[in-house]
Structure formats: C-alpha cells, structure tokens
Motif scaffolding. Structure first.
Motif, PDB file in Angstrom:
ATOM      1  N   ALA A   1       0.841  -1.192   0.000  1.00  0.00           N
ATOM      2  CA  ALA A   1       0.000   0.000   0.000  1.00  0.00           C
ATOM      3  C   ALA A   1       0.876   1.242   0.000  1.00  0.00           C
ATOM      4  O   ALA A   1       1.973   1.241   0.559  1.00  0.00           O
ATOM      5  N   GLU A   2       0.395   2.277  -0.648  1.00  0.00           N
ATOM      6  CA  GLU A   2       1.116   3.537  -0.658  1.00  0.00           C
ATOM      7  C   GLU A   2       1.232   4.050   0.772  1.00  0.00           C
ATOM      8  O   GLU A   2       0.246   4.104   1.508  1.00  0.00           O
ATOM      9  N   PRO A   3       2.449   4.427   1.232  1.00  0.00           N
ATOM     10  CA  PRO A   3       2.595   4.910   2.614  1.00  0.00           C
ATOM     11  C   PRO A   3       1.687   6.103   2.878  1.00  0.00           C
ATOM     12  O   PRO A   3       1.500   6.968   2.026  1.00  0.00           O
ATOM     13  N   ALA A   4       1.097   6.103   4.057  1.00  0.00           N
ATOM     14  CA  ALA A   4       0.214   7.204   4.432  1.00  0.00           C
ATOM     15  C   ALA A   4       0.989   8.496   4.625  1.00  0.00           C
ATOM     16  O   ALA A   4       0.456   9.591   4.438  1.00  0.00           O
ATOM     17  N   ALA A   5       2.260   8.381   5.003  1.00  0.00           N
ATOM     18  CA  ALA A   5       3.106   9.549   5.225  1.00  0.00           C
ATOM     19  C   ALA A   5       4.536   9.049   5.381  1.00  0.00           C
ATOM     20  O   ALA A   5       4.782   7.846   5.474  1.00  0.00           O
ATOM     21  N   THR A   6       5.479   9.976   5.382  1.00  0.00           N
ATOM     22  CA  THR A   6       6.886   9.637   5.599  1.00  0.00           C
ATOM     23  C   THR A   6       7.418  10.465   6.751  1.00  0.00           C
ATOM     24  O   THR A   6       7.318  11.695   6.750  1.00  0.00           O
ATOM     25  N   VAL A   7       7.973   9.781   7.747  1.00  0.00           N
ATOM     26  CA  VAL A   7       8.509  10.437   8.944  1.00  0.00           C
ATOM     27  C   VAL A   7       9.992  10.129   9.049  1.00  0.00           C
ATOM     28  O   VAL A   7      10.412   8.982   8.874  1.00  0.00           O
ATOM     29  N   LEU A   8      10.774  11.151   9.312  1.00  0.00           N
ATOM     30  CA  LEU A   8      12.202  10.966   9.580  1.00  0.00           C
ATOM     31  C   LEU A   8      12.384  10.877  11.091  1.00  0.00           C
ATOM     32  O   LEU A   8      12.184  11.863  11.806  1.00  0.00           O
ATOM     33  N   LEU A   9      12.721   9.689  11.570  1.00  0.00           N
ATOM     34  CA  LEU A   9      12.943   9.452  12.998  1.00  0.00           C
ATOM     35  C   LEU A   9      14.436   9.608  13.257  1.00  0.00           C
ATOM     36  O   LEU A   9      15.228   8.726  12.935  1.00  0.00           O
TER      37      LEU A   9
ATOM     38  N   LEU B   1       3.222  10.658  22.962  1.00  0.00           N
ATOM     39  CA  LEU B   1       4.012  11.103  21.817  1.00  0.00           C
ATOM     40  C   LEU B   1       3.572  10.384  20.542  1.00  0.00           C
ATOM     41  O   LEU B   1       3.391  11.013  19.496  1.00  0.00           O
ATOM     42  N   LYS B   2       3.388   9.066  20.614  1.00  0.00           N
ATOM     43  CA  LYS B   2       2.957   8.310  19.435  1.00  0.00           C
ATOM     44  C   LYS B   2       1.637   8.857  18.899  1.00  0.00           C
ATOM     45  O   LYS B   2       1.463   9.064  17.692  1.00  0.00           O
ATOM     46  N   THR B   3       0.700   9.102  19.810  1.00  0.00           N
ATOM     47  CA  THR B   3      -0.611   9.622  19.416  1.00  0.00           C
ATOM     48  C   THR B   3      -0.478  10.998  18.772  1.00  0.00           C
ATOM     49  O   THR B   3      -1.119  11.305  17.763  1.00  0.00           O
ATOM     50  N   LEU B   4       0.372  11.842  19.365  1.00  0.00           N
ATOM     51  CA  LEU B   4       0.573  13.201  18.850  1.00  0.00           C
ATOM     52  C   LEU B   4       1.120  13.183  17.434  1.00  0.00           C
ATOM     53  O   LEU B   4       0.672  13.937  16.565  1.00  0.00           O
ATOM     54  N   ILE B   5       2.092  12.295  17.170  1.00  0.00           N
ATOM     55  CA  ILE B   5       2.687  12.241  15.828  1.00  0.00           C
ATOM     56  C   ILE B   5       1.641  11.851  14.792  1.00  0.00           C
ATOM     57  O   ILE B   5       1.510  12.485  13.742  1.00  0.00           O
ATOM     58  N   VAL B   6       0.886  10.797  15.090  1.00  0.00           N
ATOM     59  CA  VAL B   6      -0.131  10.322  14.142  1.00  0.00           C
ATOM     60  C   VAL B   6      -1.188  11.401  13.921  1.00  0.00           C
ATOM     61  O   VAL B   6      -1.604  11.669  12.783  1.00  0.00           O
ATOM     62  N   LYS B   7      -1.610  12.035  14.996  1.00  0.00           N
ATOM     63  CA  LYS B   7      -2.626  13.087  14.891  1.00  0.00           C
ATOM     64  C   LYS B   7      -2.106  14.260  14.060  1.00  0.00           C
ATOM     65  O   LYS B   7      -2.836  14.829  13.227  1.00  0.00           O
ATOM     66  N   SER B   8      -0.857  14.621  14.267  1.00  0.00           N
ATOM     67  CA  SER B   8      -0.272  15.741  13.517  1.00  0.00           C
ATOM     68  C   SER B   8      -0.186  15.423  12.027  1.00  0.00           C
ATOM     69  O   SER B   8      -0.425  16.286  11.183  1.00  0.00           O
ATOM     70  N   LEU B   9       0.146  14.176  11.705  1.00  0.00           N
ATOM     71  CA  LEU B   9       0.199  13.772  10.297  1.00  0.00           C
ATOM     72  C   LEU B   9      -1.183  13.817   9.657  1.00  0.00           C
ATOM     73  O   LEU B   9      -1.329  14.205   8.496  1.00  0.00           O
ATOM     74  N   GLU B  10      -2.199  13.431  10.418  1.00  0.00           N
ATOM     75  CA  GLU B  10      -3.567  13.502   9.908  1.00  0.00           C
ATOM     76  C   GLU B  10      -3.978  14.946   9.664  1.00  0.00           C
ATOM     77  O   GLU B  10      -4.666  15.259   8.683  1.00  0.00           O
ATOM     78  N   GLU B  11      -3.547  15.839  10.553  1.00  0.00           N
ATOM     79  CA  GLU B  11      -3.872  17.255  10.394  1.00  0.00           C
ATOM     80  C   GLU B  11      -3.253  17.823   9.124  1.00  0.00           C
ATOM     81  O   GLU B  11      -3.839  18.684   8.458  1.00  0.00           O
ATOM     82  N   GLN B  12      -2.068  17.340   8.768  1.00  0.00           N
ATOM     83  CA  GLN B  12      -1.405  17.836   7.557  1.00  0.00           C
ATOM     84  C   GLN B  12      -2.215  17.552   6.299  1.00  0.00           C
ATOM     85  O   GLN B  12      -2.138  18.286   5.317  1.00  0.00           O
TER      86      GLN B  12
ATOM     87  N   LEU C   1       4.465   3.698  14.347  1.00  0.00           N
ATOM     88  CA  LEU C   1       4.179   4.413  13.101  1.00  0.00           C
ATOM     89  C   LEU C   1       3.988   3.444  11.940  1.00  0.00           C
ATOM     90  O   LEU C   1       3.120   3.647  11.088  1.00  0.00           O
ATOM     91  N   GLN C   2       4.788   2.407  11.903  1.00  0.00           N
ATOM     92  CA  GLN C   2       4.662   1.433  10.814  1.00  0.00           C
ATOM     93  C   GLN C   2       3.324   0.719  10.848  1.00  0.00           C
ATOM     94  O   GLN C   2       2.811   0.299   9.813  1.00  0.00           O
ATOM     95  N   GLN C   3       2.734   0.596  12.029  1.00  0.00           N
ATOM     96  CA  GLN C   3       1.406  -0.012  12.125  1.00  0.00           C
ATOM     97  C   GLN C   3       0.346   0.834  11.435  1.00  0.00           C
ATOM     98  O   GLN C   3      -0.706   0.327  11.034  1.00  0.00           O
ATOM     99  N   PHE C   4       0.600   2.125  11.291  1.00  0.00           N
ATOM    100  CA  PHE C   4      -0.317   3.030  10.591  1.00  0.00           C
ATOM    101  C   PHE C   4       0.109   3.219   9.133  1.00  0.00           C
ATOM    102  O   PHE C   4      -0.304   4.177   8.490  1.00  0.00           O
ATOM    103  N   ASN C   5       0.939   2.303   8.625  1.00  0.00           N
ATOM    104  CA  ASN C   5       1.440   2.359   7.253  1.00  0.00           C
ATOM    105  C   ASN C   5       2.179   3.667   6.985  1.00  0.00           C
ATOM    106  O   ASN C   5       2.069   4.277   5.921  1.00  0.00           O
ATOM    107  N   ILE C   6       2.941   4.108   7.975  1.00  0.00           N
ATOM    108  CA  ILE C   6       3.758   5.306   7.830  1.00  0.00           C
ATOM    109  C   ILE C   6       5.195   4.865   7.552  1.00  0.00           C
ATOM    110  O   ILE C   6       5.753   4.052   8.286  1.00  0.00           O
TER     111      ILE C   6
ATOM    112  N   ARG D   1      13.004   4.668  20.668  1.00  0.00           N
ATOM    113  CA  ARG D   1      13.006   4.928  19.223  1.00  0.00           C
ATOM    114  C   ARG D   1      12.407   3.742  18.468  1.00  0.00           C
ATOM    115  O   ARG D   1      11.626   3.921  17.518  1.00  0.00           O
ATOM    116  N   GLY D   2      12.745   2.538  18.914  1.00  0.00           N
ATOM    117  CA  GLY D   2      12.170   1.349  18.290  1.00  0.00           C
ATOM    118  C   GLY D   2      10.673   1.269  18.487  1.00  0.00           C
ATOM    119  O   GLY D   2       9.936   0.860  17.578  1.00  0.00           O
TER     120      GLY D   2
END
Length: 472
Positions: free
Chosen positions: A193-201, A322-333, A219-224, A212-213
């Motif tokens: 599937a096309e990645p939902a977003a790309t994050v530089l960790l 933090l995990k929730t915040l990152i996913v939420k922020s990506l959705e906002e974008q 994030l990978q569970q959300f196809n990021i 970090r792991g």
C-alpha cells in the motif's frame, strides 16, 4: 532456499568464537541470537524464511578453509558483524571476513553491526564499523562501575526480545529492498500500500534506542514510512549527506532526547541532536522534538545539551502520548487548509495582569478586530478548554508578562508550543509584552519569531500596537 535469488546466503554472520563460549549454564550467546533471528525473520518474510550462514565449526587456518569461507562471504547478501573487543583482535578471522565482504560491490550498504560488548578504545575498530551506527545489544550492570553485560533472555527477557525484534525489523527492510532492486517480488510485499506519510525518525543516543524502536513500530502499524531505512554513517560530512537526503523526502521530523547529549565530532561541534533539529527547521519541515517528563534540563551538566532540551520545540509527555501526537499531527497535515477569515487576536494573561490585557483588548476592538482574552470563571476543565481553543484558532497570540510569575509565562509558552501540532501553521504574530514591574531575570525560554516589546517603564497601549507586527 535463500530469500534473495541473487545470493546463495541471505545473511553471513561474522563473529568471534570467544563470544560464543558456553556459560556456566551451557548457553551460547551467538548461537542463541542466530536461532531467534532465524525464527523472527521467518515469521516476517515467508514460510521459507532466510538462509543464514555462520561457521560454528572452529575450523580455521588452512588454504582450503580460507577459500571456502571467502566463497560463502562473497555469495552473501548481508553481512552481520557481531562485534566485541575480541572481534577486533588483529589475529582474528573476523577481520578477514569483514575485508572479504567489503571487497564486494555495494557492500557498505549491506553491512549490519550488532554490538554485544563495547570496545574500550574505538580507535581499535575497523573504520567501516567505527563510522556506522552500531546496534547495541548490551546494557550496563547496576552499581557505580556499570560493567557492560550482554543481554541475556534468562534475566533480561523484555529488553532482549525488544532489541532483537527491532534489529530483525531493520534486517527485513534491507532484505526486501535488495529483492526489489534485483527485480524480484518479496513475499507478502507484492503490492504494498502507498505509505500514508513519511517520517524521519532522527538518530538518537543509545539510551533511547528502545523508545526509538517503539515509535518506529507504532508508526509502521499506521502504514507510515519511517526513515532512515538504514542507520546513518557516523562522521560529520557523511552523516549530513545521508540525513539531508532523507530530510528531503520526509513530511515530518521526530527527534527523541534523553539525558545524554551524544557525540560531538569536530566538524559538528554542537553534536548530532542539535544538527538534526536545526536542519529540519531550516528545511521548513514540521519538527516534533520530545523528552520524557523525568528528564529535567536543570540537572544536565553539559550546557549545549541542556540548551537543546530547553528549545521551544521540545514537548514533554509520556511515550504513548508522543505516538498519538505524531499520528494526529500527520492527519492534520492532510486536512484542507482552513477557510481564510479576519484575523483573531488572543491576549494571554495571568489573573494578576488581566487589567492590562483588557486595556489592550479595548484598544484593538476599537479598530474593528476580533480579540479574545482568557476566562477565569467556570470549572477548571472549561477554563483549560477555552485556552486551548484560543491558542489553536488565533492568528496572532500576544501575552502580557507583568506581575505574573515567570513560571506562568513559561507554562503559557509550553502550551503554545504544544498547540502548534493542532494548528494549520504558526501564528502570524507571536509577541510578549513585558509590562511593569521591571524584571530582574528573563524567562529563559525561546520561541520561533517571538517579538518582545519592553514596556516595563510604562504600559502605553498605542505604542504597543504600533510596534506589534499585526495584520491590521
């Protein structure tokens, strides 16, 4: 049968036999790692798993063995170097294996390092190992000495399995990448599937590899898609080139910070952490910088790292938040930009400074501008909800620092910093008005493009409005 059609072996394990000597219970460290690794990769790749070559025969030092072993190295897709002080013994076979592998085209991108024990003198390391990120598979024992000890599943089951599973995840990604490069189709990955977003960790210090792991896995569970796909080479120039290439692809940058500041090479004097954050901001990438609430900047002796922890972009919360915040922020974008409307101005002020805030409100209202100030009536939840909504919805945020304690100002700025994740962009204007009485100390808190208007000699509303960079 190997996973990679172009190689006889998927992985060649290079290790010192000293590190695989049986302990008092008969357990062999490297043997155990290889068994677990084979099982985990089989689960993650296909029913056939992977072909792992490792020599447990202890047969060495004759030409026939040399030629046979060199052939196995040359026909392997990935080399896994299990390093320790014994690995870099000048008379060891491990350095021969490493050199044989590095003679192959593109070998540098196919070398992984699992460090079971650290080396006291890093100058003794092979340059190719020294200049890359080494996956730590040991921890310091308790007490003042802190002796390094190999992770042992009998005593450290959770960190052992977490570290090994995370490492196998990186191996899997590289194996799948090699299969795709050769024109093959990785089992289970035929039509990803096309990645939902790309994050530089970002690269972090060794003490935060577990966190970090955890973020990477979440994030990978959300196809990021999570970068980097391979750890960065160490050294200023090489690191910058690899990091900036990933930065160009990323939609968001996440940096985890702990008590340790990390290495500071000569050509990167402020260290890796500072460089990664500064580069992300310069590139205009959304940055989520994080530290755990237990990490108190005032307790950090290193002044450079202490300043890094106190950056305005740094948020403080638990790892799950933090995990929730990152996913939420990506959705906002992904949400459409908000409808343009006339600028809303929010004037933040503590109770003690509300008379000054209301004076400024009246002057701005006369100019036909929508203005809001905090409410201090209602339940605590209602008050906090109103404050949060104002920080998110306002086009300009002004706060008055008069009689209010410095602690209130710092708390307000932290809340404003956290609100950036829920906004479509930063405020058009962010200003702090220093009102009477005069302050002996600053707030020691920076914020991007913060305008400071000093009115400690007298609160002149008209002068304040003329100096503020408002879109009137």
């Amino acid at each position: 049968m190997s996973f990679l059609d172009q190689y006889q072996n998927d992985i060649f394990v290079s290790y010192s036999h000293v590190d695989n000597l049986a302990d008092m219970d008969g357990q062999q460290c490297v043997s155990m790692i290889v068994r677990q690794m084979r099982s985990i990769l089989k689960q993650r790749l296909s029913r056939d798993g992977v072909e792992i070559y490792w020599d447990d025969s202890h047969l060495r030092a004759n030409q026939v063995v040399d030629e046979a072993l060199q052939a196995q190295v040359a026909s392997s897709g990935i080399m896994l170097a299990v390093t320790s002080p014994a690995y870099f013994d000048p008379d060891s076979y491990t350095l021969k294996e490493l050199e044989w592998f590095l003679q192959q085209p593109g070998a540098g991108d196919r070398l992984f390092v699992l460090e079971v024990l650290p080396v006291d003198n890093e100058n003794e390391m092979h340059p190719e190992v020294f200049t890359r990120k080494r996956f730590q598979f040991w921890q310091a024992s308790g007490g003042a000495v802190g002796t390094p000890m190999i992770l042992d599943p009998r005593h450290d089951r959770q960190p052992y399995m977490t570290a090994l599973t995370e490492f196998c995840g990186q191996l899997r990604e590289r194996l799948v990448g090699l299969k795709k490069e050769a024109g093959g189709i990785a089992p289970g990955s035929a039509q990803p599937a096309e990645p939902a977003a790309t994050v530089l960790l970002c690269q972090t210090t060794d003490d935060l590899e577990y966190e970090r792991g955890q973020v990477r896995s979440a994030l990978q569970q959300f196809n990021i898609r999570v970068l980097p796909e391979m750890e960065y080479p160490q050294g200023g120039k090489e690191f910058r080139q690899a990091y900036e290439a990933d930065l160009a692809e990323a939609g968001m940058v996440v940096q985890l910070m702990g008590r340790a500041g990390g290495r500071m090479p000569a050509d990167m004097p402020n260290g890796y952490l500072s460089y990664q954050c500064d580069a992300a901001i310069s590139a205009g990438k959304p940055l989520v910088a994080w530290r755990h609430p237990e990490v108190e900047p005032s307790e950090i002796e290193n002044s450079v790292h202490r300043a890094q922890l106190q950056r305005a972009e740094v948020i403080t919360c638990g790892l799950e938040s933090l995990k929730t915040l990152i996913v939420k922020s990506l959705e906002e974008q992904k949400r459409p930009a908000r409808e343009v409307r006339s600028s809303l101005i929010f004037i933040g002020a503590d109770r003690t400074d509300m008379p000054l805030a209301k004076e400024l409100l009246q002057a701005l209202s006369k100019r036909g501008l929508p203005v809001a100030v905090p409410i201090y009536e209602g339940t605590p939840d209602e008050i906090q909800e109103d404050l949060t909504e104002n920080l998110i919805d306002s086009d300009s945020v002004i706060f008055v620092h008069g009689a209010a304690p410095t602690k209130w100002v710092r708390s307000f700025m932290r809340r404003l910093s956290r609100s950036l994740a829920d906004r479509s962009g930063p405020p058009d204007c962010t200003a702090m008005i220093k009102a009477p009485p005069p302050k002996s100390e600053g707030v020691n808190f920076s914020f991007p493009n913060l305008q400071i208007i000093d009115c400690t000699d007298g609160f002149d509303v008209e002068r304040i409005i003329s100096q503020m960079e408002l879109k009137l």
